[in-house]
Design a protein around this motif. Structure first.
Motif, short mmCIF file in Angstrom:
data_model
loop_
_atom_site.label_atom_id
_atom_site.label_comp_id
_atom_site.label_asym_id
_atom_site.label_seq_id
_atom_site.Cartn_x
_atom_site.Cartn_y
_atom_site.Cartn_z
N ALA A 228 33.42 37.92 35.86
CA ALA A 228 33.79 38.25 37.24
C ALA A 228 34.58 37.09 37.82
N PRO A 229 35.57 37.39 38.66
CA PRO A 229 36.32 36.30 39.30
C PRO A 229 35.42 35.53 40.26
N TYR A 230 35.74 34.25 40.45
CA TYR A 230 34.90 33.39 41.30
C TYR A 230 35.75 32.79 42.42
N GLY A 231 35.66 33.42 43.60
CA GLY A 231 36.37 32.89 44.76
C GLY A 231 37.86 33.13 44.76
N ARG A 270 26.79 37.04 37.47
CA ARG A 270 28.04 37.13 38.24
C ARG A 270 28.68 38.52 38.24
N PHE A 271 28.66 39.23 37.11
CA PHE A 271 29.29 40.54 37.08
C PHE A 271 28.64 41.47 38.10
N THR A 278 31.87 38.30 50.28
CA THR A 278 33.08 37.72 50.86
C THR A 278 32.63 36.58 51.76
N LEU A 279 33.27 35.44 51.61
CA LEU A 279 32.95 34.30 52.48
C LEU A 279 33.97 34.26 53.61
N ASN A 361 35.23 37.72 46.31
CA ASN A 361 34.48 37.47 45.07
C ASN A 361 33.59 36.24 45.15
N THR A 362 32.80 36.19 46.21
CA THR A 362 31.92 35.04 46.41
C THR A 362 30.44 35.45 46.48
N GLY A 363 30.11 36.59 45.85
CA GLY A 363 28.72 37.03 45.89
C GLY A 363 27.81 36.29 44.92
#
Ligand SMILES: *Cc1c(COP(=O)(O)O)cnc(C)c1O
Length: 415
Positions: A228-231, A270-271, A278-279, A361-363
Motif C-alpha cells: 500500500a502507498p504510504y503518504g 498496511r494493505f 487521510t491526514l 494513504n495515511t491510515g
C-alpha cells in the motif's frame, strides 16, 4: 462524503480522517485475493484504533488479530475480539505480558526461541492450560535462495531454518505447550510477482521442514507483505493471480490444506488500513530561505512517519495529488528539529497560512508510529467516518502521568 474542511473546522488540526467504507473495501478485496479456506490476521501494529480494529473484525469474512503487546491486546479486546481470536507474536515476550494474554484467553503464540517457548509454557502451566506454539522460521528468502550464497539474514525474529531441527527435541517436551505449526514473515510491501515467489518458497520450506522433522503442522501462517502507498497518492497493490497460484503451490506441497490440514493463514497491516486514512494539516507559515520555499504545517514527524524521520521505519516522502499550478517546496512540521520534514522538494499547490493540505494513504503507521511526545504538542485528533456520518472522534492523551514513587523514597520536594 463529509468534507475535510468541515471536519477540520469542527475538530481542529492536525486531524486523521479514517473512512470505514474504504476500510471494509480493502478487507473484502484482500479476502477475495486469497483462497476462501484462508484465515487473515490484521496486524494491530499498523493502526490499533479500536474503531478500525472493530471494522476489520466484522464483515462477511472477518479478520483475526495479530498482537504483540498488552496494549495491542487491550485494543483487540476493546474492539470485540476474544483472546481466542488472537495470535501473539514478538521476540521479547515477558512473563507478565504472557500472563495477561493467557489470562484473557489467548492460546496461539508465535515463538522465536527455545527460551520463548519455555516462557509461554511456564505461564500456561501456571494457568492450568496448554498454549499452541507456532515456530517462527527465519528462512532464506526466495530471492536469496536463488542467489549464490544461500544464507538467511541474522535476526532477533524466529528460529534459523538451518538449525531448527536440532532444537526440536528440546522444543517438543516443553510442558504447557503444543507445537502447532509454523509462522513465516519474510517481506513487506511487495508486488504480486515477488509475493507469489516468496509464498511458493515459504510453502515448500514449511512442507520440507515438517516432513524432515516430523513436526506436526496443524497451522501454517505464511505471512504477508501486501503493498500500500504510504503518504503519497496511489492505489493498493493488485493481486489478481495470487489466489490461483497459492492454491497450486498448496496442492503440490500440502495436499490436505483444503481440509484444514494445515489451516493456512496470511497477515496484513498496511494493505488493510493504509488507504482508509487521510491526514489533514493546516499551513501555519510559508517562507523562503535562500531561494528555497518551505511550507510549515501543523503536522510533523510527531504526527506522521516519526520513526521514518529517524530513518527507522518507512521512508517518508509525503506527496499530494498533482496540481497544475504546483510549485516545488519542502513540507515541514512545527518541531524544533531540522529532521521534521514530511517531504523535501515536493510538488505542492500554491498555499497560504490557514490553508488545509490533505495527505492521502495515511491510515497505516500514523500516530502510533510517530514521535507523539516529542516537543509536547497534543496528539492529532482521529475521526472515523462512514459515508456522511462521523461515528467517532478521539485523541490519544499521552500526557497522563502515573506517579509511582514508593513511600520508602518519600521526599520533601513534592515533585
Ligand atoms: C508488521 C507486521 C505485519 C504487518 O506488516 P504490513 O507490512 O503492514 O502488512 C504482519 N505480520 C507481522 C508478524 C508483523 O510484524
Amino acid at each position: 462524503m463529509i468534507s475535510h474542511a468541515e471536519l477540520a473546522a469542527e475538530f481542529g488540526t492536525p486531524l486523521y480522517v479514517y473512512d470505514l467504507d474504504e476500510l471494509a473495501a480493502a478487507r473484502d478485496e484482500l479476502f477475495a485475493a486469497l483462497p476462501e479456506e484462508f484465515e487473515l490476521f490484521y496486524a494491530l501494529k499498523a493502526n490499533p484504533h479500536p474503531g478500525i480494529v472493530r471494522e476489520l473484525r466484522t464483515g462477511a469474512r472477518s479478520c483475526r488479530a495479530e498482537i504483540s503487546s498488552t496494549g495491542e491486546l487491550t485494543a483487540a479486546l476493546a474492539a470485540g475480539f476474544t483472546g481466542a481470536d488472537c495470535l501473539y507474536t514478538g521476540p521479547g515476550k515477558t512473563a507478565g505480558e504472557l500472563a495477561e494474554a493467557i489470562g484473557h484467553g489467548v492460546r496461539l503464540f508465535s515463538t522465536d526461541s527455545v527460551t520463548d517457548v519455555r516462557r509461554v509454557g511456564a505461564v500456561a502451566t501456571a494457568h492450568g492450560v496448554v498454549a499452541d506454539c507456532l515456530l517462527r522460521v527465519n528462512s532464506v528468502t526466495a530471492s536469496a535462495a536463488t542467489s549464490i550464497r544461500m544464507t538467511g539474514v541474522p535476526s532477533q525474529f524466529g528460529f534459523d531454518s538451518e538449525t531448527l531441527i536440532e532444537l526440536l527435541p528440546a522444543l517438543r517436551e516443553v510442558p504447557g505447550t503444543r507445537l502447532a505449526g509454523m509462522h513465516f514473515f519474510p517481506l513487506s510491501n511487495a508486488d504480486e510477482a515477488s509475493l507469489i515467489g516468496e509464498f511458493q518458497h515459504t510453502i515448500a520450506t514449511a512442507a520440507e521442514l515438517a516432513a524432515a522433522a516430523e513436526l506436526p503442522l496443524r497451522y501454517l501462517d505464511i505471512g504477508g507483505g501486501f503493498a500500500a502507498p504510504y503518504g503519497v497518492p496511489g492505489e493498493r497493490g493488485a493481486y489478481p493471480t495470487l489466489r490461483g497460484e497459492l492454491a497450486v503451490a498448496l496442492d503440490k506441497y500440502l495436499p490436505s490444506w483444503r481440509a484444514g490440514r494445515p489451516q493456512i493463514a496470511c497477515e496484513s497491516g498496511r494493505f488493510l488500513v493504509g488507504a482508509s486514512g487521510t491526514l489533514v494539516t493546516q499551513v501555519s507559515n510559508v517562507k523562503i530561505s535562500r531561494g528555497r520555499k518551505f511550507v510549515i504545517a501543523d503536522a510533523g514527524i510527531n504526527t506522521f512517519g516519526g520513526m521514518s524521520g529517524l530513518g527507522r521505519l518507512l521512508p517518508v516522502a509525503v506527496g499530494l495529488a498533482p496540481d497544475s499550478r504546483g510549485e516545488q517546496a519542502s513540507l515541514v512540521g512545527p518541531l524544533c528539529t531540522p529532521g521534521d520534514v514530511l517531504g523535501r522538494h515536493i510538488a505542492l499547490p500554491p498555499v497560504e497560512p490557514g490553508d488545509l493540505l490533505s495527505v492521502p494513504n495515511t491510515g497505516a503507521y500514523g500516530p502510533t508510529a510517530s514521535l507523539l511526545m516529542f516537543l509536547g504538542r497534543p496528539a492529532p485528533m482521529e475521526v472515523l467516518v462512514r459515508g456522511d456520518r462521523v461515528v467517532s472522534a478521539s485523541r490519544i492523551d499521552y500526557r497522563r502521568v502515573e506517579h509511582v514513587l514508593p513511600a520508602k523514597f518519600e521526599s520533601t520536594e513534592g515533585i
